[in-house]
Design a protein around this motif. Structure first.
Motif, PDB file in Angstrom:
ATOM      1  N   ARG A  24       0.083  13.660  -1.022  1.00 16.17           N
ATOM      2  CA  ARG A  24       0.509  14.189   0.431  1.00 16.17           C
ATOM      3  C   ARG A  24      -0.407  15.239   0.892  1.00 16.17           C
ATOM      4  O   ARG A  24      -0.956  15.238   1.896  1.00 16.17           O
ATOM      5  CB  ARG A  24       2.104  14.532   0.512  1.00 16.17           C
ATOM      6  CG  ARG A  24       2.732  13.185   0.678  1.00 16.17           C
ATOM      7  CD  ARG A  24       4.284  13.231   0.915  1.00 16.17           C
ATOM      8  NE  ARG A  24       4.951  12.244   0.645  1.00 16.17           N
ATOM      9  CZ  ARG A  24       6.371  12.304   0.454  1.00 16.17           C
ATOM     10  NH1 ARG A  24       6.985  13.292   0.241  1.00 16.17           N
ATOM     11  NH2 ARG A  24       7.035  10.968   0.559  1.00 16.17           N
ATOM     12  N   LEU A  25      -0.512  16.034  -0.003  1.00 17.88           N
ATOM     13  CA  LEU A  25      -1.630  17.290   0.228  1.00 17.88           C
ATOM     14  C   LEU A  25      -2.930  16.738   0.524  1.00 17.88           C
ATOM     15  O   LEU A  25      -3.624  17.302   1.089  1.00 17.88           O
ATOM     16  CB  LEU A  25      -1.289  18.276  -0.949  1.00 17.88           C
ATOM     17  CG  LEU A  25      -0.026  19.286  -0.977  1.00 17.88           C
ATOM     18  CD1 LEU A  25       0.053  20.280  -2.078  1.00 17.88           C
ATOM     19  CD2 LEU A  25      -0.023  20.056   0.269  1.00 17.88           C
ATOM     20  N   ASP A  26      -3.193  15.787  -0.288  1.00 21.48           N
ATOM     21  CA  ASP A  26      -4.512  15.176  -0.474  1.00 21.48           C
ATOM     22  C   ASP A  26      -4.750  14.511   0.979  1.00 21.48           C
ATOM     23  O   ASP A  26      -5.845  14.691   1.814  1.00 21.48           O
ATOM     24  CB  ASP A  26      -4.887  14.009  -1.253  1.00 21.48           C
ATOM     25  CG  ASP A  26      -5.091  14.953  -2.878  1.00 21.48           C
ATOM     26  OD1 ASP A  26      -5.389  15.803  -2.715  1.00 21.48           O
ATOM     27  OD2 ASP A  26      -4.957  14.144  -3.855  1.00 21.48           O
ATOM     28  N   THR A  27      -3.579  13.863   1.424  1.00 20.55           N
ATOM     29  CA  THR A  27      -3.858  13.450   2.884  1.00 20.55           C
ATOM     30  C   THR A  27      -3.724  14.355   3.878  1.00 20.55           C
ATOM     31  O   THR A  27      -4.540  14.102   4.993  1.00 20.55           O
ATOM     32  CB  THR A  27      -2.439  12.404   3.025  1.00 20.55           C
ATOM     33  OG1 THR A  27      -2.356  11.464   1.972  1.00 20.55           O
ATOM     34  CG2 THR A  27      -2.501  11.640   4.344  1.00 20.55           C
ATOM     35  N   ILE A  28      -3.041  15.363   3.848  1.00 16.88           N
ATOM     36  CA  ILE A  28      -3.049  16.747   4.868  1.00 16.88           C
ATOM     37  C   ILE A  28      -4.281  16.908   4.724  1.00 16.88           C
ATOM     38  O   ILE A  28      -5.026  17.243   5.732  1.00 16.88           O
ATOM     39  CB  ILE A  28      -2.051  17.372   4.645  1.00 16.88           C
ATOM     40  CG1 ILE A  28      -0.610  16.952   4.823  1.00 16.88           C
ATOM     41  CG2 ILE A  28      -2.052  18.851   5.395  1.00 16.88           C
ATOM     42  CD1 ILE A  28       0.401  17.831   4.401  1.00 16.88           C
ATOM     43  N   GLY A  29      -5.099  17.186   3.702  1.00 17.78           N
ATOM     44  CA  GLY A  29      -6.335  17.687   3.608  1.00 17.78           C
ATOM     45  C   GLY A  29      -7.516  16.729   4.338  1.00 17.78           C
ATOM     46  O   GLY A  29      -8.431  17.507   4.956  1.00 17.78           O
TER      47      GLY A  29
END
Length: 111
Positions: free
Chosen positions: A66-71
């Motif tokens: 999810r953090l990758d997606t947000i990034g």
């Protein structure tokens, strides 16, 4: 000693020995049961810890995704903002140039 007293002592001795054997067996059984229960508890605790660790690891993997997606979304948003800014800036420069040309023509016409 009378024969009856001797017999009573012998019977009592056998009863004490029998009771002692029963107590020994009960203690041995209890000891075995406690050992098995402790072994099972240890196994359950280890299994629970491993299960919780695996669940935590999976949750952290999901969080990382999810953090990758947000990034990526932030990177895309930044690129979109930069593109929008460039478009507006270029449009403003072009409009400013057009206004300058209009002002020049008006000045030329009015003499």
């Amino acid at each position: 000693f009378h024969a009856n007293e001797a017999m009573a002592i012998l019977i009592s001795s056998h009863q004490i020995k029998s009771t002692s054997n029963q107590v020994s067996e009960a203690v041995a059984t209890l000891s075995t049961n406690v050992h098995e229960d402790l072994t099972q508890c240890r196994s359950d605790i280890r299994g629970g810890i491993q299960g919780n660790t695996q669940a935590l690891s999976a949750a952290l993997d999901q969080l990382n995704l999810r953090l990758d997606t947000i990034g990526l979304a932030l990177t895309d948003t930044k690129a979109l903002y930069q593109s929008l800014y460039n478009t507006v800036y270029t449009g403003n420069v072009h409009t400013s140039n057009q206004l300058g040309a209009v002002e020049t023509k008006l000045a030329d016409i009015s003499g």
